[in-house]
Design an enzyme around this catalytic site. Structure first.
Site, mmCIF file in Angstrom:
data_model
loop_
_atom_site.group_PDB
_atom_site.id
_atom_site.type_symbol
_atom_site.label_atom_id
_atom_site.label_comp_id
_atom_site.label_asym_id
_atom_site.label_seq_id
_atom_site.Cartn_x
_atom_site.Cartn_y
_atom_site.Cartn_z
ATOM 1 N N ILE A 69 0.838 -1.195 0.000
ATOM 2 C CA ILE A 69 0.000 0.000 0.000
ATOM 3 C C ILE A 69 0.877 1.251 0.000
ATOM 4 C CG2 ILE A 69 -1.856 -1.194 1.195
ATOM 5 C CD1 ILE A 69 -1.020 0.250 3.774
ATOM 6 N N GLY A 127 0.716 6.379 4.108
ATOM 7 C CA GLY A 127 -0.275 7.399 4.445
ATOM 8 C C GLY A 127 0.306 8.795 4.353
#
Length: 290
Positions: free
Chosen positions: A213, A216
């Site tokens: 991923i 963030g």
């Protein structure tokens, strides 16, 4: 339990001398998409983008504070006394940065880091890792990282404040879309966040994801740049503070839909992943500016 809240909170702050120069700033800006805006005819040489990529015109986006010194507060905090956790159980829950003055293109600072709070969310623990940086001229920035650790709650501690804010009842004033390049996590991690969750498919699978991923903090930086370019005329010196809650993951190759509501000296923001039915990935996001 692996997290000893009392010990972590009582530990002496850690101090370190950090430094950076234009190459670190340029690499960070490239990692959050500078010079690659699809809405510009030739973004690599666009004057607005050169403020992020060309040393002779360079300015520093305040979110650079999260990686200044080729590292993050998260890395130091996760090795603090009383903290012994599996990186596969860790997610970045939120981030805030307050700048006390514009960040220099080349500089050094004394960074003081500590565990400022430990909250019990029953099924998880949340660590608040605070870093304050100052140079010879005084304070530069204060940053808080909220680190979500799955499976470490239920120890009877304080639950902590709720930061959720009601969704705006009106349409956004501005909407922009920013693509996440397939290799963006690989580039962004060169600024100092080496968590294998963002590069190693096997590690990502162990953490419960089909593939690595995006950081963030990369989404966080991309969003602040979009707000700066859209609302603040590209002038990073107008930014006073920036906070966000990470509500979902982003995968490399997706498109971010960045919605902005302006009111006075504040921009409210929500960020969504277009390809996943506009799933919200950043919520409760605010930029304070002059």
């Amino acid at each position: 339990m692996p997290i000893d809240a009392e010990k972590a909170l009582a530990a002496e702050p850690r101090t370190s001398h950090i430094s950076w120069d234009h190459k670190d700033v340029q690499l960070y800006h490239l990692g959050i998409g500078a010079g690659a805006r699809p809405d510009l005819a030739d973004p690599a040489v666009d004057p607005g983008e050169l403020r992020y990529t060309l040393e002779s015109r360079l300015q520093v986006l305040p979110s650079f504070a999260t990686v200044a010194g080729a590292g993050t507060a998260m890395a130091g905090g996760l090795s603090a006394p009383g903290v012994d956790i599996d990186l596969a159980a860790v997610l970045h829950g939120g981030q805030s940065v307050r700048v006390h003055r514009p960040l220099p293109v080349k500089g050094g600072a004394l960074a003081t880091s500590k565990v400022a709070a430990v909250y019990d969310k029953v099924k998880a623990a949340v660590l608040v890792l605070r870093t304050e940086a100052a140079d010879d001229d005084g304070p530069l920035w204060t940053s808080d990282s909220q680190i979500f650790v799955r499976g470490e709650g239920g120890f009877g501690g304080e639950r902590g404040p709720s930061e959720r804010v009601a969704h705006p009842a009106v349409a956004p004033d501005h909407v922009v879309e920013r693509p996440v390049r397939p290799d963006q996590a690989l580039l962004y991690r060169l600024s100092g966040d080496w968590n294998p969750l963002h590069a190693d498919p096997d590690f990502a699978a162990r953490a419960g994801f089909d593939r690595p991923i995006l950081h963030g903090l990369c989404t966080y930086g991309m969003t602040l740049k979009a707000v700066t370019d859209t609302v603040l005329g590209g002038d990073v010196t107008r930014i006073r503070s920036y906070r966000s809650r990470f509500t979902g993951v982003v995968f490399p190759g997706e498109t971010l839909r960045i919605e902005m509501w302006t009111a006075g000296n504040q921009v409210r923001v929500e960020v969504k992943a277009v390809e996943r039915d506009n799933a919200t990935v950043l919520g409760d996001t605010f930029v304070e500016h002059s």
